[in-house]
Design an enzyme around this catalytic site. Structure first.
Site, PDB file in Angstrom:
ATOM      1  N   CYS A 218       0.984  -1.084   0.124  1.00 23.25           N
ATOM      2  CA  CYS A 218      -0.140  -0.033  -0.038  1.00 23.25           C
ATOM      3  C   CYS A 218       1.228   1.274   0.330  1.00 23.25           C
ATOM      4  O   CYS A 218       2.032   1.351   0.592  1.00 23.25           O
ATOM      5  CB  CYS A 218      -1.308  -0.206   1.722  1.00 23.25           C
TER       6      CYS A 218
ATOM      7  N   CYS B 234       2.170   4.444   3.591  1.00 27.76           N
ATOM      8  CA  CYS B 234       3.129   4.757   5.205  1.00 27.76           C
ATOM      9  C   CYS B 234       4.611   4.378   3.953  1.00 27.76           C
ATOM     10  O   CYS B 234       4.377   2.814   3.270  1.00 27.76           O
ATOM     11  CB  CYS B 234       2.680   3.931   5.840  1.00 27.76           C
TER      12      CYS B 234
ATOM     13  N   ASP C  96       1.302  29.367   5.539  1.00 25.50           N
ATOM     14  CA  ASP C  96       0.300  28.000   5.344  1.00 25.50           C
ATOM     15  C   ASP C  96       0.322  27.976   4.078  1.00 25.50           C
ATOM     16  O   ASP C  96      -0.449  27.645   3.654  1.00 25.50           O
ATOM     17  CB  ASP C  96      -0.015  27.797   6.307  1.00 25.50           C
TER      18      ASP C  96
ATOM     19  N   CYS D 123       4.868  21.633   4.924  1.00 24.81           N
ATOM     20  CA  CYS D 123       4.968  20.325   4.439  1.00 24.81           C
ATOM     21  C   CYS D 123       5.416  19.887   4.416  1.00 24.81           C
ATOM     22  O   CYS D 123       4.991  19.034   3.727  1.00 24.81           O
ATOM     23  CB  CYS D 123       3.689  20.101   4.453  1.00 24.81           C
TER      24      CYS D 123
END
Length: 424
Positions: free
Chosen positions: A72, A75, A353, A381
């Site tokens: 997958c 992760c 942001d 991010c």
């Protein structure tokens, strides 16, 4: 088949070793591990490899809790002890600032781990195809069919079986389902279709029977020019978040921080920076629903939020009222087009942001034209674009006062951070 020793992890989730004077990129490994690898792709200066056998495992290697880990695409680090993940991410963060930003010895504060590394996501995008519901396979557009995900909230996981039961009612099958569940366990759903359809043969009452009684509303969306566009919405299109004593309305088409355990900590870090000095005027670029704008209003005389998303601006103005933030105002505009508005207000402080792509060139130029600007709070991010942008600001009169990793995305390679810059 070749044996290599992994030297370190790099941004993107892979480790690197060396073979035949070329760098080898290998997923699912740890530093100092001796690994037998298979070459998957051969490039001019590097190899893309797959691990075949871990000959000498790291003491920080753990058994992944998820049975889908490895194929997958969700992760990257579930094979690494969570505390050690934070250390590795902090090393990658520092290395990126040094390599891309040419920033030597930045003042990196201690990282902030997530209070929980599992079930932290309040938002998920399921991919749908035929009978499959799940996520894209690693480096593929094929779908891994899942019955649960260890990263998302429990009530979202509980809706998967019901989703399988409701899909046969659709004449045309959706290609995606976006679910959002707030801190008050209120949920919205977005069904994304390739074709344009106006409705589906189920109302809110029936949809709740499948997806859960906490479903507030669901929307029908069709893809136009590559983006989902709302066609119809049944029930309420928004839910409420309670973060400390702040209340936020969040529409299905607005953005809110995805780690439900960390958003309050991030707000507090921003507040701590605002307590240190008097601030007359502040701006919040890419402000969304006012997640930081509303708290900033408690410490600044006036705060102006800038956001391009019309649904988010509607939410932000609603949040201004329910939080009694009379000194907070919102302006619909892109960050790069807000220069005249910012020049007119002449802020002392700006919080930014941006998306992963970082700041546009004209946004940086706009910040450099603000004569009263003393401090920038940069929430990022993506450490690569952060390093690029910080380098430009430092070259033009700013000092990097501090930076800190805030782990919003456990078990993935993604790095969130808060960086404080001050005018020299």
């Amino acid at each position: 088949m070749m044996k290599i020793t992994i030297e370190k992890l790099v941004y993107g989730g892979k480790g690197i070793g060396r073979m035949n004077d070329r760098i080898c990129f290998v997923p699912f490994v740890l530093p100092d591990e001796e690994v037998e690898v298979k070459i998957k792709k051969e490039k001019k200066s590097f190899y893309e490899c797959e691990p075949v056998k871990i000959i000498k495992p790291s003491p920080y290697r753990v058994d992944p809790v998820c049975k889908y880990f490895g194929y997958c695409g969700g992760c990257d680090y579930m094979h690494i002890d969570y505390k050690k993940q934070i250390e590795y991410k902090n090393e990658i963060f520092l290395e990126t600032l040094n390599r891309i930003g040419k920033i030597k010895d930045p003042n990196i504060l201690p990282p902030l781990p997530s209070p929980s590394d599992l079930h932290y996501r309040n938002r998920v995008q399921f991919k749908l195809k035929e009978e499959k519901i799940g996520f894209f396979m690693r480096e593929s557009r094929q779908i891994v069919n899942v019955d649960s995900c260890y990263l998302v909230k429990e009530d979202i996981n509980n809706s998967i079986d019901g989703l399988r039961e409701v899909l046969p009612f659709f004449s045309f099958k959706p290609v995606e389902l976006h679910l959002y569940s707030s801190s008050k366990d209120q949920m919205t759903a977005k069904f994304i279709f390739r074709k344009k359809i106006k409705s589906i043969p189920l109302g809110l009452k029936h949809m709740r029977a499948f997806l859960g009684e906490n479903l507030e509303g669901f929307g029908i969306y069709s893809v136009e020019n590559g983006y989902p566009k709302r066609v119809n919405f049944v029930g309420s299109p928004f839910v409420y978040e309670q973060i400390g004593d702040y209340t936020f309305r969040v529409s299905a088409d607005s953005f809110f921080q995805v780690n439900r355990f960390q958003v309050g900590n991030l707000i507090k870090l921003v507040e701590d920076e605002l307590k240190t000095e008097k601030i007359d005027v502040a701006f919040d670029l890419y402000c969304g629903v006012g997640t930081f704008t509303i708290p900033m209003g408690r410490y600044c005389d006036k705060v102006f939020g800038v956001e391009i998303n019309p649904y988010a601006v509607q939410d932000a103005n609603h949040n201004r009222k329910i939080n009694s933030s009379k000194n907070v105002f919102f302006h619909r505009s892109s960050a790069s087009d807000a220069l005249k508005y910012m020049l007119k207000k002449n802020p002392d402080l700006v919080l930014i942001d941006p998306p992963r792509t970082g700041l546009e060139e004209n946004t940086i130029n706009a910040l450099l034209q603000l004569k009263n600007l003393k401090k920038i709070l940069y929430i990022s991010c993506n450490p690569s674009t952060l390093a690029r942008d910080v380098a430009k600001l430092v070259q033009n009169g700013f000092i990097l006062k501090s930076t800190r990793l805030i782990d919003m995305f456990p078990h993935t390679y993604h790095i969130e951070s808060l960086t404080v810059l001050e005018k020299a």
